[in-house]
Design a protein around this motif. Structure first.
Motif, PDB file in Angstrom:
ATOM      1  N   TRP B 264       0.855  -1.263   0.178  1.00 50.28           N
ATOM      2  CA  TRP B 264      -0.127   0.090   0.133  1.00 50.28           C
ATOM      3  C   TRP B 264       0.634   1.244   0.128  1.00 50.28           C
ATOM      4  CZ3 TRP B 264      -4.304  -1.485  -1.604  1.00 50.28           C
ATOM      5  CH2 TRP B 264      -4.846  -2.611  -1.209  1.00 50.28           C
ATOM      6  N   ARG B 266       2.653   2.120  -1.700  1.00 52.86           N
ATOM      7  CA  ARG B 266       2.815   2.904  -3.348  1.00 52.86           C
ATOM      8  C   ARG B 266       1.999   3.964  -3.273  1.00 52.86           C
ATOM      9  NH1 ARG B 266       5.950   3.182  -6.566  1.00 52.86           N
ATOM     10  NH2 ARG B 266       6.460   1.378  -7.939  1.00 52.86           N
ATOM     11  N   ILE B 267       1.068   4.205  -2.503  1.00 54.01           N
ATOM     12  CA  ILE B 267       0.154   5.169  -2.718  1.00 54.01           C
ATOM     13  C   ILE B 267       0.156   6.157  -1.515  1.00 54.01           C
ATOM     14  CG2 ILE B 267      -2.281   5.761  -3.002  1.00 54.01           C
ATOM     15  CD1 ILE B 267      -1.754   3.816  -5.004  1.00 54.01           C
ATOM     16  N   LYS B 268       0.443   7.578  -2.048  1.00 57.82           N
ATOM     17  CA  LYS B 268       0.780   8.564  -1.201  1.00 57.82           C
ATOM     18  C   LYS B 268      -0.199   8.973  -0.076  1.00 57.82           C
ATOM     19  CE  LYS B 268       4.393  10.724  -3.991  1.00 57.82           C
ATOM     20  NZ  LYS B 268       5.363   9.905  -3.287  1.00 57.82           N
ATOM     21  N   GLY B 269      -1.372   8.773  -0.611  1.00 59.26           N
ATOM     22  CA  GLY B 269      -2.585   8.941   0.493  1.00 59.26           C
ATOM     23  C   GLY B 269      -2.469   7.953   1.563  1.00 59.26           C
ATOM     24  N   ARG B 270      -2.097   6.675   1.094  1.00 60.32           N
ATOM     25  CA  ARG B 270      -2.150   5.692   2.277  1.00 60.32           C
ATOM     26  C   ARG B 270      -0.826   6.018   3.045  1.00 60.32           C
ATOM     27  NH1 ARG B 270      -4.306   0.675   2.506  1.00 60.32           N
ATOM     28  NH2 ARG B 270      -6.611   0.989   1.390  1.00 60.32           N
ATOM     29  N   VAL B 271       0.187   6.580   2.565  1.00 64.11           N
ATOM     30  CA  VAL B 271       1.404   6.877   3.297  1.00 64.11           C
ATOM     31  C   VAL B 271       1.120   7.917   4.317  1.00 64.11           C
ATOM     32  CG1 VAL B 271       3.716   7.876   2.975  1.00 64.11           C
ATOM     33  CG2 VAL B 271       2.930   6.362   1.483  1.00 64.11           C
ATOM     34  N   GLY B 275       1.036   7.875   8.465  1.00 62.53           N
ATOM     35  CA  GLY B 275       1.703   8.846   9.258  1.00 62.53           C
ATOM     36  C   GLY B 275       3.187   8.486   9.260  1.00 62.53           C
ATOM     37  N   VAL B 276       3.646   7.479   8.714  1.00 63.83           N
ATOM     38  CA  VAL B 276       5.046   6.948   8.872  1.00 63.83           C
ATOM     39  C   VAL B 276       6.022   7.853   7.940  1.00 63.83           C
ATOM     40  CG1 VAL B 276       4.490   4.481   9.100  1.00 63.83           C
ATOM     41  CG2 VAL B 276       5.156   5.258   6.813  1.00 63.83           C
ATOM     42  N   GLU B 277       7.255   7.708   8.353  1.00 68.36           N
ATOM     43  CA  GLU B 277       8.393   8.674   7.789  1.00 68.36           C
ATOM     44  C   GLU B 277       8.936   7.978   6.609  1.00 68.36           C
ATOM     45  OE1 GLU B 277      10.557  10.689  10.961  1.00 68.36           O
ATOM     46  OE2 GLU B 277      12.241  11.270   9.356  1.00 68.36           O
ATOM     47  N   PRO B 279       8.018   5.029   4.194  1.00 70.41           N
ATOM     48  CA  PRO B 279       7.216   3.933   3.329  1.00 70.41           C
ATOM     49  C   PRO B 279       8.006   2.990   2.751  1.00 70.41           C
ATOM     50  CG  PRO B 279       6.931   6.207   2.218  1.00 70.41           C
ATOM     51  CD  PRO B 279       8.034   6.343   3.549  1.00 70.41           C
TER      52      PRO B 279
END
Lengths: 553, 337
Positions: B264, B266-271, B275-277, B279
């Protein structure tokens, strides 16, 4: 392009300011000219004017990506540029990637009819991250959590320790608007390889003189005869630079906001001045609430309707340069006289001079301060008569004396997790006040059972004001009283009363309660107060009415 | 049409996918007499079944996660060995998803169906690689079935993790990873990249990691995060459940860099949501190109698509002239990792 893409991508997930600064200055040190200059432009003023991106992408995708798969993907990803970057077909044998400067030149030189084709060729040469960065670059400001000021701060840090003079961010801001991408001369100066670039005849920003909040110890040495008082207007501080037919309006951080206020620009066109003032929305001389001004900020296109409904106005309070004569060394008293004389002789339309508020004694001043209730006034400014105009925030010259904050006792309704260091804490709070239910059958608001016949309506959101210890206590409360969870947001039992402080409250049709607060923060946690005793919507509306009455007086 | 009529003897029921002549359910959502379990993840392996046929590794995993009494009877089957269940020839074949994961090959009446469970094609040093079995009906997952999903090479993502550790020697790196499979794959890849310091684990990940080691996957020195809050874990590599990485558990580490190993990412919205620094795009599921190429390699005439983004995959297969349909199966986690 790849180092820049990596920079942008890493910035999006770097929460701390320190981390961002380190990434930026590392990039500015390592990247060659003119690439780094274009990167700087992208992070500050933007690189390209509006390009027909949406149309270009549609043309490009037509031949390469199935429309149904594109639509499903776009729905899932939620961002067009990212979707295109991710599903762009990977060529089996990719040519070497372009440099950032090559990308910029290619796009800048492409006639509108060939933008799509040019973009397609560039996308074919980039990997996923590069494609994403390219599309963000072309789409306008890449939102990666970096302000123009942060980028300039990082820039100041690349100066080698061996250079004769250290450079601060204000040194960069002062010449910024005379420079153009790719900023080669700026980098040479910062690296100590060339003299400071010359601003030439262009209107430039001079870092502002800022005030300190007045504190207890300042009053001890306060003598009424040493200070002038003015109202502190609730607009935004601007500096207007007019020279040789060019006019620039700068925000307090040196951002050029001229484009959003064309009427002010034309008002100053035939003048040669550098003046300080407050940008407001005023109708027939009556200053509107900050919310009205907000409708005008950050607009790239200003419509006639906006100019008519939200007319801008500048209330001047200082004159720095007039007709080539630099007044900054003069005392405030002398500058003030010059300002009044200049304005009465040549005052541009849509401007006036912020009146001095006369007072003789400290007691009179206190009374003035206590009576200030208009929505457009934030309090008083106190300026030492003898002070020259000093950039930065020098001690002892200018003071701001904000009027006491308004407060309401509100009930915590929702809590959301913070970001960065606060990501394990529920630190963003939505709170509400009680509203009488007119039609109990149709009631939709939460928990009428706590206060029969009433429901909570949200009136604001705050994420500051509490101490670290209080944050931990509220976090625990939220976890123990959650009634529902939606992703990072929790709805909580309406039990905790928060005393919320704010600078102003005004009507807002966009909010369910019909009200919006300016700068709300958590003032106190009222563990002792039962939720049923929190404030009502009527009490909140009364605060709005008080401000309106004060204005009418 | 060799595939015609497979749905007469293999079909979804409220308890899960059912092979009628064998009287067996595959990865049932509710307790049944007789089950075949493809792998140990909790949405596939559940407690309370009468008899469970699975690989020996999957059975060991189920015993650790669900208890030794998790099934009335465990029937281990080696990869490739055929078991006859009331005339249905059943064979387990590696699926490349996690240790012990298997595709279920069912042959009856001259027809062959393959229920692939969860699978991937990219190399994974902690489990046997996926084997293509030609078949008439192929049942596939669809966790990452959108063309935007193209996973990175896991090794290059691990290189990014190690680079971040070198750049931030004073900060602990907290990696969120699923406890079965992903955690051990990350450890193994980190070891292969030359990192040989102890790796610290959240308590929830300990038992399975020890089992992996016992079953022959060399993971080096892995230990529990010490309870003592003052323990100095600056610069350490710590792996825990994704939910713990941004929650209270993480507060014991000084200024940690948080990471999440998942497709997941891969998708910036999911990143942003996570909330992780840092991905890390590391997945144990097939990405879009792998799904398409695997399905084509099986030369199945009929493809049944289960949990995930079925729409896109069914559309794409139909566009390519295959017969494909979404199969409504209960109980599977669409998020997968």
């Amino acid at each position: 392009m790849e180092p820049f893409a990596l920079l942008l991508d890493t910035l999006t997930t770097t929460p701390s300011r320190k981390g961002k600064l380190a990434l930026l200055s590392e990039y500015f040190r390592a990247a060659p000219d003119p690439d780094r200059g274009y990167a700087l432009a992208a992070l500050t003023d933007g690189l390209f004017p509006r390009l027909p991106l949406r149309r270009s992408l549609a043309t490009l995708l037509e031949t390469r990506v199935d429309p149904v798969l594109y639509a499903l993907s776009r729905d899932y990803v939620g961002d067009t540029a990212e979707t295109v970057a991710l599903l762009w077909p990977e060529p089996t044998d990719r040519p070497p990637p372009p440099r950032l400067s090559e990308v910029v030149t290619a796009i800048a030189n492409a006639p509108p009819s060939e933008i799509a084709g040019t973009l397609g060729h560039l996308l074919d040469r980039l990997d996923t991250r590069g494609r994403w960065a390219l599309l963000k670059l072309v789409g306008g400001a890449p939102r990666v959590g970096v302000s123009a000021r942060l980028a300039k701060t990082a820039l100041a840090e690349i100066r080698p320790d061996t250079a004769a003079h250290a450079v601060g961010v204000s040194d960069i801001e002062e010449i910024w608007h005379a420079l153009e991408p790719p900023y080669t001369d700026l980098f040479l100066w910062l690296e100590g390889k060339a003299p400071r670039p010359d601003a030439g005849g262009k209107p430039v920003f001079r870092p502002l003189m800022l005030a300190h909040a007045i504190e207890e110890q300042d009053w001890a040495s306060f003598a009424p005869e040493d200070f002038a008082a003015e109202w502190k207007w609730d607009g935004i501080r601007v500096q207007i630079a007019a020279h040789g037919g060019h006019v620039r309006i700068f925000s307090r951080t040196g951002d050029d906001i001229s484009r959003s206020f064309p009427e002010i620009v034309s008002a100053f066109e035939r003048h040669d001045v550098l003046a300080d003032g407050e940008l407001l929305v005023a109708r027939r001389g009556v200053v509107a609430a900050f919310n009205d001004l907000q409708q005008r900020l950050n607009r790239k296109v200003v419509t006639g309707k906006m100019l008519k409904d939200h007319p801008a106005h500048v209330r001047l309070y200082d004159l720095l340069i007039v007709d080539g004569e630099d007044l900054r060394e003069l005392s405030f008293r002398e500058r003030r006289l010059r300002l009044e004389a200049w304005h009465s002789a040549h005052g541009p339309p849509l401007t006036d001079v912020s009146p001095l508020v006369p007072f003789e004694t400290r007691a009179e001043l206190d009374a003035l301060w206590a009576d200030a209730r208009e929505a457009s006034i934030e309090g008083l400014m106190l300026k030492r008569w003898t002070s020259p105009y000093l950039s930065g925030r020098p001690r002892g010259h200018w003071f701001k004396w904000k009027r006491a904050a308004l407060t309401l006792d509100c009930v915590l309704m929702y809590a959301q997790r913070g970001s960065g260091k606060r990501s394990s804490y529920y630190s963003d709070y939505t709170f509400g006040v009680w509203r009488e239910i007119e039609n109990p059958e149709a009631a939709t608001g939460p928990r009428g059972d706590i206060y029969p016949g009433h429901e909570l309506v949200p009136v604001g959101k705050a994420y500051s004001g509490m101490t670290d210890a209080e944050l931990i206590e509220i976090d625990r409360f939220v976890r123990n009283h959650t009634v529902e969870q939606f992703g990072p947001v929790r709805a909580v039992e309406p039990r905790l009363v928060l005393e919320v402080a704010f600078d102003a409250i005004f009507p807002s049709p966009r909010h369910k309660s019909g009200l919006a607060m300016r700068f709300p923060r958590i003032h106190r946690i009222r563990w002792d107060k039962p939720a049923v005793e929190a404030d009502t919507l009527t009490a909140a509306q009364r605060l709005v009415a008080n401000a309106a009455n004060a204005l009418a007086r | 049409m060799r595939a015609a009529g497979v749905d007469q003897w293999l079909y979804p029921t409220p308890r899960g996918l059912y092979c009628a002549p064998a009287g067996v359910y595959i990865d049932p959502a509710r307790p049944v007499e007789r089950a075949i379990v493809t792998h140990g993840h909790s949405d596939h392996a559940r407690p309370g079944n009468g008899a469970v046929l699975a690989t020996a590794e999957t059975i060991e995993i189920m015993k650790v996660r669900l208890g030794t009494e998790a099934a009335g009877r465990f029937e281990p089957a080696a990869y490739g060995a055929t078991t006859n269940l009331d005339g249905v020839a059943v064979r387990l074949v590696p699926a490349g998803h996690v240790l012990g994961s298997a595709q279920v090959v069912l042959e009856w009446n001259g027809q062959r169906a393959v229920v692939s469970g969860d699978y991937k094609r990219s190399p994974d040093p902690t489990c046997a690689p996926f084997e293509v079995v030609p078949c008439d009906v192929f049942v596939t997952e669809a966790t990452f079935a959108l063309p935007v999903f193209r996973h990175e090479h896991a090794a290059s993502e691990i290189a990014r993790l190690l680079a971040s550790m070198r750049r931030n020697p004073d900060r602990a790196h907290l990696v969120g990873a699923y406890g079965l499979g992903k955690c051990q794959r990350v450890i193994r890849l980190v070891r292969e990249a030359g990192y040989d310091a102890p790796i610290y684990l959240h308590g929830a990940h300990l038992a399975i990691t020890e089992l992996y080691a016992k079953l022959g996957v060399d993971l080096g020195d892995c230990r529990a995060v010490p309870d003592d809050k003052s323990a100095d874990l600056a610069g350490a590599l710590v792996i825990g459940p994704p939910s713990a990485i941004a929650d209270r558990w993480s507060r014991r580490f000084p200024d940690p860099v948080t990471a999440f190993a998942s497709g997941w990412m891969r998708i910036k919205g999911r990143v942003r949501q996570s909330g992780v620094e840092l991905p890390l795009v590391i997945s144990d599921h097939a990405d879009w190109p792998e799904l398409i190429s695997t399905i084509l390699e099986t030369s199945a005439e009929d493809v049944w698509v289960t949990h995930g983004r079925e729409d896109a995959l069914v559309y794409e297969l139909t566009r390519r002239g295959l017969k494909a349909r979404a199969l409504a199966l209960v109980g599977f986690d669409e998020e997968g990792e």
